[in-house]
Design a protein around this motif. Structure first.
Motif, PDB file in Angstrom:
ATOM      1  N   GLY A 259     -12.233  14.073  12.151  1.00 13.24           N
ATOM      2  CA  GLY A 259     -13.655  14.146  11.871  1.00 13.24           C
ATOM      3  C   GLY A 259     -14.500  13.569  12.984  1.00 13.24           C
ATOM      4  O   GLY A 259     -14.004  13.271  14.079  1.00 13.24           O
TER       5      GLY A 259
ATOM      6  N   THR B 263     -20.162  16.139   6.591  1.00 12.05           N
ATOM      7  CA  THR B 263     -19.067  16.613   5.750  1.00 12.05           C
ATOM      8  C   THR B 263     -17.843  15.690   5.894  1.00 12.05           C
ATOM      9  O   THR B 263     -17.113  15.485   4.937  1.00 12.05           O
ATOM     10  CB  THR B 263     -18.709  18.063   6.119  1.00 12.05           C
ATOM     11  OG1 THR B 263     -18.523  18.142   7.534  1.00 12.05           O
ATOM     12  CG2 THR B 263     -19.834  19.004   5.714  1.00 12.05           C
ATOM     13  N   THR B 264     -17.659  15.119   7.094  1.00 10.54           N
ATOM     14  CA  THR B 264     -16.590  14.126   7.273  1.00 10.54           C
ATOM     15  C   THR B 264     -16.915  12.864   6.471  1.00 10.54           C
ATOM     16  O   THR B 264     -16.041  12.267   5.839  1.00 10.54           O
ATOM     17  CB  THR B 264     -16.438  13.759   8.765  1.00 10.54           C
ATOM     18  OG1 THR B 264     -16.256  14.947   9.534  1.00 10.54           O
ATOM     19  CG2 THR B 264     -15.230  12.851   8.978  1.00 10.54           C
TER      20      THR B 264
ATOM     21  N   ARG C  40     -18.496  12.653   3.721  1.00 13.90           N
ATOM     22  CA  ARG C  40     -18.147  12.864   2.307  1.00 13.90           C
ATOM     23  C   ARG C  40     -16.686  12.506   2.036  1.00 13.90           C
ATOM     24  O   ARG C  40     -16.370  11.828   1.061  1.00 13.90           O
ATOM     25  CB  ARG C  40     -18.329  14.350   1.939  1.00 13.90           C
ATOM     26  CG  ARG C  40     -19.748  14.840   1.927  1.00 13.90           C
ATOM     27  CD  ARG C  40     -19.755  16.364   1.676  1.00 13.90           C
ATOM     28  NE  ARG C  40     -21.031  16.960   2.048  1.00 13.90           N
ATOM     29  CZ  ARG C  40     -21.217  18.254   2.301  1.00 13.90           C
ATOM     30  NH1 ARG C  40     -20.192  19.100   2.230  1.00 13.90           N
ATOM     31  NH2 ARG C  40     -22.410  18.706   2.633  1.00 13.90           N
ATOM     32  N   VAL C  41     -15.809  12.972   2.923  1.00  9.62           N
ATOM     33  CA  VAL C  41     -14.370  12.751   2.709  1.00  9.62           C
ATOM     34  C   VAL C  41     -14.031  11.267   2.879  1.00  9.62           C
ATOM     35  O   VAL C  41     -13.247  10.703   2.110  1.00  9.62           O
ATOM     36  CB  VAL C  41     -13.542  13.637   3.660  1.00  9.62           C
ATOM     37  CG1 VAL C  41     -12.052  13.323   3.532  1.00  9.62           C
ATOM     38  CG2 VAL C  41     -13.803  15.113   3.359  1.00  9.62           C
TER      39      VAL C  41
ATOM     40  N   PRO D 112     -14.617  18.369   8.499  1.00  8.09           N
ATOM     41  CA  PRO D 112     -13.370  17.636   8.580  1.00  8.09           C
ATOM     42  C   PRO D 112     -12.155  18.525   8.342  1.00  8.09           C
ATOM     43  O   PRO D 112     -12.253  19.624   7.818  1.00  8.09           O
ATOM     44  CB  PRO D 112     -13.505  16.638   7.430  1.00  8.09           C
ATOM     45  CG  PRO D 112     -14.255  17.406   6.381  1.00  8.09           C
ATOM     46  CD  PRO D 112     -15.242  18.254   7.163  1.00  8.09           C
TER      47      PRO D 112
ATOM     48  N   SER E 255     -14.818  20.479   3.221  1.00  7.41           N
ATOM     49  CA  SER E 255     -14.979  19.267   2.409  1.00  7.41           C
ATOM     50  C   SER E 255     -15.056  19.519   0.896  1.00  7.41           C
ATOM     51  O   SER E 255     -14.493  18.716   0.130  1.00  7.41           O
ATOM     52  CB  SER E 255     -16.183  18.446   2.902  1.00  7.41           C
ATOM     53  OG  SER E 255     -17.375  19.142   2.713  1.00  7.41           O
TER      54      SER E 255
ATOM     55  N   LEU F 184     -12.457  17.478  -1.325  1.00  8.25           N
ATOM     56  CA  LEU F 184     -12.909  16.527  -2.354  1.00  8.25           C
ATOM     57  C   LEU F 184     -12.288  16.835  -3.710  1.00  8.25           C
ATOM     58  O   LEU F 184     -11.894  15.928  -4.438  1.00  8.25           O
ATOM     59  CB  LEU F 184     -14.439  16.548  -2.455  1.00  8.25           C
ATOM     60  CG  LEU F 184     -15.186  15.955  -1.262  1.00  8.25           C
ATOM     61  CD1 LEU F 184     -16.691  16.204  -1.404  1.00  8.25           C
ATOM     62  CD2 LEU F 184     -14.921  14.465  -1.118  1.00  8.25           C
TER      63      LEU F 184
ATOM     64  N   TYR G  97     -22.447  13.548  -1.760  1.00 11.60           N
ATOM     65  CA  TYR G  97     -23.180  14.587  -1.036  1.00 11.60           C
ATOM     66  C   TYR G  97     -24.571  14.106  -0.624  1.00 11.60           C
ATOM     67  O   TYR G  97     -25.103  14.510   0.410  1.00 11.60           O
ATOM     68  CB  TYR G  97     -23.303  15.854  -1.896  1.00 11.60           C
ATOM     69  CG  TYR G  97     -22.097  16.752  -1.843  1.00 11.60           C
ATOM     70  CD1 TYR G  97     -20.919  16.429  -2.529  1.00 11.60           C
ATOM     71  CD2 TYR G  97     -22.104  17.936  -1.107  1.00 11.60           C
ATOM     72  CE1 TYR G  97     -19.805  17.250  -2.479  1.00 11.60           C
ATOM     73  CE2 TYR G  97     -20.984  18.768  -1.054  1.00 11.60           C
ATOM     74  CZ  TYR G  97     -19.843  18.419  -1.746  1.00 11.60           C
ATOM     75  OH  TYR G  97     -18.735  19.240  -1.686  1.00 11.60           O
TER      76      TYR G  97
END
Lengths: 213, 213
Positions: free
Chosen positions: A7, A13-14, A16-17, A55, A67, A71, A167
């Motif tokens: 990431g 979006t990375t 989020r993970v 990611p 993502s 998730l 998010y």
């Protein structure tokens, strides 16, 4: 075997993970992919993810991408603490909130789209203007989607934080970066503050990543 | 109590929900929302969905929005026949394929974005050019994400159709509408043909809806 997250510190979006893995207490290794240098488009990374996007999460010899899919996989693999409510209708509300960001705001104001907008118009300000437009439009709907606030403790839905906060945080970060006027969105601002106060989420902030520059 | 689907015959996201309900054998009522006339932005519909987007699914007195959330709710409510594989890693692959369309192609080539592109550039062809660019870029990755084809019977993943086909069909329809060159995407073309041959999916095609015009 620890998952390996590919990431970039500022990639929403990375983020989020990272937040989901932290919240579940899952230790992972982190491999930075420098988006500004274009490393995501190089053959090495594209062999891992043909989309050339972060990611990517390497687990059990496979590489998971996107993502939203990652998730859901994390939630299925480590159900507790939960990031989706048990009630099916409330789950649907949380997922709708996530998709309203994940489909209808974030990808439209993503770096690659802003570059294209700038190329089309030749105007330096066209990209940021575009980003502000779509973020504002999206936030107007999100602010109503949590009206009245369903959650206790300042969270969007339910008693604790959920995927909705996961998010929201990166999208709010982008909104601030582009100078979106947040005054009309008091609920989103409050929920973001509540989320940032969760230590596992705070540790996922871009400024606290090894590749932060 | 039958679910009520608010949608538009040519809306790709409504199409997804029609296909899923049909595949599960769930009867539903259909209320057209004319996107060309702007009915989605009128107060009546926005009271139902603050985003002003179709589809919306009315169930048990609540309104679900955002097709990714609606599809997950449908899968949880009527698990059979399944639209997601049982194996967690394969589920993640299917969901990644869906998100690559649902986040990174469809919303960027959506009508409201194309209108904005046209307004920015003042050029009639800028919208369709923009759509072709993002669809082509997305399809290049999707074609590799199903290489080698995981499924039997011409399907993308597993023995039967899945959510992946549900996302693919409307996106392929849009690709054809915008004149995207499909020659480089033989796997996607074949999977789309296999999907269209499933009667429950065929019945979800825009041309077969009551508001088709």
């Amino acid at each position: 075997m620890k998952p390996v997250l590919y990431g970039y510190f500022r990639s929403g979006t990375t983020w989020r993970v990272r937040a989901a893995l932290n919240y579940k207490g899952v230790a992972y290794d982190y491999v930075p992919v420098n988006l500004v240098k274009g490393e995501q488009s190089q053959a090495g990374f594209k062999a891992r993810n043909p989309q050339g996007l972060v990611p990517a999460l390497e687990v059990e010899g496979a590489t998971l991408t996107q993502s939203p899919a990652i998730l859901e996989w994390i939630e299925e693999t480590w159900p507790q603490p939960a990031l989706l409510p048990g009630d099916p209708m409330l789950r649907a509300k949380v997922r709708a909130f996530c998709a309203a960001i994940g489909c209808d705001i974030h990808p439209i104001q993503n770096l690659r789209v802003l570059k294209k907008v700038k190329a089309l118009t030749g105007a330096e300000e066209a990209g940021p203007d575009w980003a502000r437009h779509w973020i504002t439009l999206g936030f107007e709907a999100l602010e109503e989607m949590v009206s009245p606030l369903d959650g206790a403790g300042g969270f969007l839905f339910g008693e604790g934080p959920s995927m909705a906060e996961i998010y929201l945080m990166p999208q709010m970060f982008n909104a601030e970066r582009f100078g979106v006027d947040l005054e009309p969105f008091p609920k989103l601002v409050a929920a973001n503050a509540a989320a940032q106060a969760v230590p596992e989420f705070a540790a996922a902030h871009p400024s606290r990543q090894p590749d932060a520059g």
